[in-house]
Write a protein that holds these residues in place. Structure first.
Motif, PDB file in Angstrom:
ATOM      1  N   GLY A 164       0.764  -1.364   0.096  1.00 26.73           N
ATOM      2  CA  GLY A 164      -0.090  -0.066  -0.002  1.00 26.73           C
ATOM      3  C   GLY A 164       0.854   1.315   0.035  1.00 26.73           C
ATOM      4  N   MET A 165       2.055   1.264   0.741  1.00 25.46           N
ATOM      5  CA  MET A 165       2.709   2.247   0.753  1.00 25.46           C
ATOM      6  C   MET A 165       3.508   2.391  -0.726  1.00 25.46           C
ATOM      7  N   LEU A 166       3.634   1.325  -1.232  1.00 24.15           N
ATOM      8  CA  LEU A 166       4.076   1.585  -2.786  1.00 24.15           C
ATOM      9  C   LEU A 166       3.138   2.092  -3.681  1.00 24.15           C
ATOM     10  N   PHE A 167       1.845   1.702  -3.483  1.00 23.29           N
ATOM     11  CA  PHE A 167       0.977   2.511  -4.383  1.00 23.29           C
ATOM     12  C   PHE A 167       0.684   4.044  -3.853  1.00 23.29           C
ATOM     13  N   GLY A 168       0.916   4.295  -2.601  1.00 23.16           N
ATOM     14  CA  GLY A 168       1.137   5.658  -2.435  1.00 23.16           C
ATOM     15  C   GLY A 168       2.417   6.516  -2.936  1.00 23.16           C
ATOM     16  N   ASP A 169       3.522   5.856  -3.221  1.00 22.14           N
ATOM     17  CA  ASP A 169       4.448   6.284  -3.659  1.00 22.14           C
ATOM     18  C   ASP A 169       4.391   6.380  -5.261  1.00 22.14           C
ATOM     19  N   GLY A 170       3.520   5.504  -5.857  1.00 25.35           N
ATOM     20  CA  GLY A 170       3.281   5.663  -7.305  1.00 25.35           C
ATOM     21  C   GLY A 170       2.386   6.942  -7.685  1.00 25.35           C
ATOM     22  N   ILE A 171       1.667   7.382  -6.628  1.00 28.29           N
ATOM     23  CA  ILE A 171       0.959   8.581  -6.534  1.00 28.29           C
ATOM     24  C   ILE A 171       1.818   9.976  -6.510  1.00 28.29           C
ATOM     25  N   ILE A 172       2.590   9.801  -5.649  1.00 29.67           N
ATOM     26  CA  ILE A 172       3.645  10.874  -5.291  1.00 29.67           C
ATOM     27  C   ILE A 172       4.650  10.906  -6.253  1.00 29.67           C
ATOM     28  N   THR A 173       5.234   9.932  -6.839  1.00 27.40           N
ATOM     29  CA  THR A 173       6.587  10.091  -7.433  1.00 27.40           C
ATOM     30  C   THR A 173       6.159  10.893  -8.876  1.00 27.40           C
ATOM     31  N   PRO A 174       5.257  10.741  -9.714  1.00 30.18           N
ATOM     32  CA  PRO A 174       5.036  11.492 -11.000  1.00 30.18           C
ATOM     33  C   PRO A 174       4.805  12.954 -10.497  1.00 30.18           C
ATOM     34  N   ALA A 175       4.039  13.195  -9.302  1.00 32.11           N
ATOM     35  CA  ALA A 175       3.594  14.497  -8.999  1.00 32.11           C
ATOM     36  C   ALA A 175       5.163  15.205  -8.695  1.00 32.11           C
ATOM     37  N   VAL A 176       5.868  14.878  -7.629  1.00 34.17           N
ATOM     38  CA  VAL A 176       7.055  15.566  -7.513  1.00 34.17           C
ATOM     39  C   VAL A 176       8.149  15.550  -8.514  1.00 34.17           C
ATOM     40  N   SER A 177       8.134  14.657  -9.259  1.00 32.66           N
ATOM     41  CA  SER A 177       9.278  14.680 -10.336  1.00 32.66           C
ATOM     42  C   SER A 177       9.020  15.494 -11.458  1.00 32.66           C
ATOM     43  N   VAL A 178       7.853  15.465 -11.916  1.00 34.25           N
ATOM     44  CA  VAL A 178       7.329  16.473 -13.081  1.00 34.25           C
ATOM     45  C   VAL A 178       7.413  17.821 -12.582  1.00 34.25           C
ATOM     46  N   LEU A 179       6.839  18.138 -11.479  1.00 38.63           N
ATOM     47  CA  LEU A 179       6.891  19.282 -10.792  1.00 38.63           C
ATOM     48  C   LEU A 179       8.224  19.858 -10.442  1.00 38.63           C
ATOM     49  N   SER A 180       9.235  19.307 -10.130  1.00 37.57           N
ATOM     50  CA  SER A 180      10.724  19.577 -10.130  1.00 37.57           C
ATOM     51  C   SER A 180      11.435  20.081 -11.337  1.00 37.57           C
ATOM     52  N   SER A 181      10.847  19.491 -12.191  1.00 37.79           N
ATOM     53  CA  SER A 181      11.644  19.632 -13.460  1.00 37.79           C
ATOM     54  C   SER A 181      11.140  20.987 -14.124  1.00 37.79           C
ATOM     55  N   VAL A 182       9.722  20.960 -14.218  1.00 39.31           N
ATOM     56  CA  VAL A 182       9.298  22.282 -14.773  1.00 39.31           C
ATOM     57  C   VAL A 182       9.454  23.554 -13.889  1.00 39.31           C
ATOM     58  N   GLU A 183      10.004  23.343 -12.530  1.00 37.14           N
ATOM     59  CA  GLU A 183      10.242  24.536 -11.926  1.00 37.14           C
ATOM     60  C   GLU A 183      11.411  25.189 -12.284  1.00 37.14           C
ATOM     61  N   GLY A 184      12.293  24.379 -13.165  1.00 33.45           N
ATOM     62  CA  GLY A 184      13.681  24.752 -13.620  1.00 33.45           C
ATOM     63  C   GLY A 184      13.276  26.007 -14.590  1.00 33.45           C
ATOM     64  N   LEU A 185      12.045  26.125 -15.169  1.00 29.36           N
ATOM     65  CA  LEU A 185      11.562  27.274 -15.914  1.00 29.36           C
ATOM     66  C   LEU A 185      12.000  28.777 -14.951  1.00 29.36           C
ATOM     67  N   GLU A 186      11.682  28.514 -13.744  1.00 30.21           N
ATOM     68  CA  GLU A 186      11.511  29.514 -12.863  1.00 30.21           C
ATOM     69  C   GLU A 186      13.071  30.156 -12.640  1.00 30.21           C
ATOM     70  N   VAL A 187      14.172  29.067 -12.751  1.00 32.88           N
ATOM     71  CA  VAL A 187      15.469  29.318 -12.594  1.00 32.88           C
ATOM     72  C   VAL A 187      15.887  30.368 -13.686  1.00 32.88           C
ATOM     73  N   ALA A 188      15.243  30.002 -14.924  1.00 32.19           N
ATOM     74  CA  ALA A 188      15.616  30.734 -16.245  1.00 32.19           C
ATOM     75  C   ALA A 188      15.136  31.980 -16.155  1.00 32.19           C
ATOM     76  N   THR A 189      13.693  32.155 -15.970  1.00 33.41           N
ATOM     77  CA  THR A 189      13.240  33.444 -16.028  1.00 33.41           C
ATOM     78  C   THR A 189      11.927  33.342 -15.040  1.00 33.41           C
ATOM     79  N   SER A 190      11.790  34.423 -14.054  1.00 32.82           N
ATOM     80  CA  SER A 190      10.780  34.644 -13.419  1.00 32.82           C
ATOM     81  C   SER A 190       9.283  34.756 -14.014  1.00 32.82           C
ATOM     82  N   ALA A 191       9.408  35.001 -15.140  1.00 35.50           N
ATOM     83  CA  ALA A 191       8.118  35.276 -15.767  1.00 35.50           C
ATOM     84  C   ALA A 191       7.211  33.940 -16.385  1.00 35.50           C
ATOM     85  N   ALA A 192       8.049  32.941 -16.092  1.00 38.77           N
ATOM     86  CA  ALA A 192       7.517  31.605 -16.121  1.00 38.77           C
ATOM     87  C   ALA A 192       6.709  30.994 -14.990  1.00 38.77           C
ATOM     88  N   LYS A 193       6.841  31.453 -13.882  1.00 42.77           N
ATOM     89  CA  LYS A 193       6.145  31.149 -12.608  1.00 42.77           C
ATOM     90  C   LYS A 193       4.705  30.736 -12.862  1.00 42.77           C
TER      91      LYS A 193
END
Length: 636
Positions: A125-154
């Motif tokens: 069940g914990m692994l099911f929970g991990d399967g929900i969190i992993t896509p969310a945190v991974s994708v969001l952390s990568s897209v946040e790189g746009l904010e490093v490039a320009t604050s207009a992307a926020k």
């Protein structure tokens, strides 16, 4: 070739394996995405989590050393070197370990659950929970790189993350084989990129290479005392993909996964983490986002694009693992039946579960919208992985001691040191519970409630069937010679009990008062083996001239299908594909037996699960116009 059964044809196709190098490349795209993208947020989280560690020279080297030795001991030694060698005909994952120790089903009655059974279900069940969190945190952390490039992307970060996740779940139905063929080369580019970025950072501060010395771990704990255990709640993020790696082992095999880790993944991760440490030693303010601060400004948008693709792939590792766990849990009788699609003839373990896919999609997108940043989501992350690792170690100990007959001392010595590290991961993750760590715990408790209720209800129904069955000899004496006369059709009675005559047949006989058909008692037996040879699959036993018992066995990673049974029976001289063949099955109706709110709640929950479970006839592929159901009251 024309006389081969459909299942045998699948086995022949499954034997046509890709070269090891091609499998290792595809494995990069399926099983290493999660652990491969952890540098995006894991190193930063070690400093900004509960302890708020200052990025001093000693602290940086201590953290880097903890990360490197965690990768070596947990991934290299523990999982690839030890745990992945304990496979069930190539199947891995926490439920594959459960199949080793799960008692056999007797007369269709699921065995009582043990402490280990439900501990493993909690871990799954914990692994099911991990399967929900992993896509969310991974994708969001990568897209946040746009904010490093320009604050207009926020303002566009959240919509972009939601769009990427929606696209990811839309392509799941194509199967992991096709996805892996595309994702493998992309992940190879990702690992080369992060390795090169790490080298660029190391050149700025070469002394960081001393972090490989474990002395810096000792020094780190000497300075911070027992409070330093809290940092393990962030260190676990660096090894967060190991359980998915184990669960996805059937997709490619241990050998290609070990090669990919040794020659590509580990060197790239080690270089990048060391490089991030070197950057922070040079500029402590870079700790705000050390990964993207490693990137030259001219390459930032390119790396953000590659990172976004890599995090999509990282999500794939957990999604594929959850699909595999779901298939195993259905076959082992712990969750209700649902539609499972087999997506590859080359790799028999690759499956797609539509209902789970859309459930994950809604949950992941909801998490992104609710938490709104990868730093906040990371607080909900890690604890699920740590708990699952602890449960896997306990199950591993029981399996190697009881099933593989290892000496208790050898089993304990091969488990205890790693279990101690994993317990530190759990303790370090406990402060995260109020900040989001409650989410995987809640998911695990829901999975546990479903598994416990479904198992209890199935066991009660099976016991009721056995209680109302009749010995074959008594039934034959009752019907006399009327059963052996020429028949006009075929009646197939589905029963989980492969010994007696089921209630459904007795009910049919009592109502119709005639037997003008050939009667077949069909039992589909789930086994604790993942796959079976065709010669072991179907046994035909003639009990009398007109009464025949057919027992069909399927492994927990196989798809029970009436076509395979019909084909195997035809080889034995028994035809079941006549147009006038009717399949009779029981339709259990739950009635109250014990008063009280707890019993009423459990009954209502089981009825809800049963109503939303895929019917046995549909699961076997029996045409709807060939089915007949007879009611059976089951007190509960």
């Amino acid at each position: 070739m024309g006389n081969e059964s459909p299942l045998l044809t699948e086995r022949i196709a499954a034997g046509r394996q890709l070269p090891p190098s091609a499998l290792a490349l595809a494995a990069l795209g399926i099983v290493f995405g999660d652990i491969g993208t952890s540098p995006l947020y894991a190193f930063r989280q070690c400093f900004t989590s509960v302890l708020h560690i200052e990025p001093t020279h000693e602290n940086v080297l201590g953290i880097v050393s903890l990360i490197l030795w965690s990768l070596i001991l947990i991934v290299f030694v523990r999982y690839i070197g030890m745990v992945m060698k304990v496979s069930h005909d190539g199947e891995g994952g926490i439920l594959a370990l459960l199949a080793f120790v799960l008692p056999r089903v007797q007369r269709g009655v699921p065995p009582r659950g043990t402490w280990l059974t439900f501990l493993i279900i909690l871990g799954a069940g914990m692994l099911f929970g991990d399967g929900i969190i992993t896509p969310a945190v991974s994708v969001l952390s990568s897209v946040e790189g746009l904010e490093v490039a320009t604050s207009a992307a926020k303002p566009f970060i959240l919509p972009a993350a939601v769009g990427v996740l929606a696209a990811l779940f839309l392509v799941q139905r194509r199967g992991t084989q096709k996805i892996g063929n595309v994702f493998g080369p992309i992940m190879l580019i990702w690992f080369v990129t992060i390795g090169a970025l790490g080298v660029g950072g190391i050149v700025q501060h070469p002394s960081v290479l001393h972090a490989i010395e474990p002395w810096y771990i000792v020094s780190f704990f000497a300075r911070h005392g027992i409070a330093a255990i809290a940092v393990f709640g962030a260190i676990v993020l660096c090894v967060s993909g190991v359980e998915a790696l184990y669960a996805d082992m059937s997709h490619f095999g241990r050998g290609p996964i070990a090669k990919a880790w040794t020659f590509v993944v580990f060197p790239a991760l080690a270089l990048n983490y060391i490089g991030q440490g070197a950057l922070v030693l040079t500029d402590p303010s870079a700790i705000r986002n050390p990964f993207y601060n490693l990137v030259p400004s001219a390459m930032l948008f390119v790396v953000v694009g590659i990172a976004t693709l890599a995090t999509i792939i990282a999500s794939q590792a957990l999604i594929s693992g959850v699909f595999t766990l779901t298939k195993q849990a259905i076959a082992l009788g712990f969750i209700p039946r649902m539609r499972v699609v087999y997506t590859s003839m080359m790799h028999r373990g690759q499956v797609y579960v539509p209902a789970i896919n859309w459930l994950l999609a809604v949950a992941c997108i909801s998490l992104v919208i609710a938490f709104r940043s990868s730093e906040r989501l990371a607080n909900a992350y890690g604890l699920a992985v740590a708990v699952t690792m602890v449960v896997t170690s306990i199950a591993y100990y029981v399996v190697v001691k009881d099933t593989m007959q290892w000496s208790p001392w050898v089993a304990a010595l091969s488990t205890a040191p790693f279990l101690a590290i994993e317990i530190l991961f759990v303790i370090g993750g406990l402060p995260k519970i109020p900040e989001g760590g409650w989410f995987p715990i809640a998911v695990s408790l829901v999975v546990f409630a479903i598994a416990y209720t479904w198992r209890f209800g199935r066991r009660r129904i099976a016991l009721s069937h056995v209680e109302q069955s009749q010995p074959v000899e008594e039934f034959l004496a009752e019907v006399g010679d009327r059963l052996g006369r020429p028949y006009e059709g075929t009646a197939v009675f589905l029963t989980a009990d492969h010994q007696g005559v089921p209630f459904v047949l007795r009910h049919h006989w009592a109502r119709m008062h005639s037997v003008d058909e050939r009667i077949i008692l069909l039992t589909v037996v789930p086994t604790n083996d993942p796959y079976l040879n065709d010669e072991r699959r179907v046994v035909v036993e003639r009990l009398s001239p007109g009464l025949i018992r057919v027992t069909a066995r399927f492994g927990f990673m196989e798809k029970p299908d009436i076509r395979y049974i019909v084909k195997a029976c035809e080889v034995s001289g028994l035809r079941l594909d006549d147009p006038d063949t009717t399949y009779y099955m029981a339709d259990p109706q739950i009635v109250a037996q014990r008063p009280g709110i707890l019993h009423a709640t459990r009954r209502a929950f089981y009825v809800f699960l049963k109503q939303n479970s895929r019917p046995i006839g549909a699961s076997l592929g029996i045409p709807a116009d060939s089915q007949a159901k007879l009611g059976l009251e089951v007190p509960m």
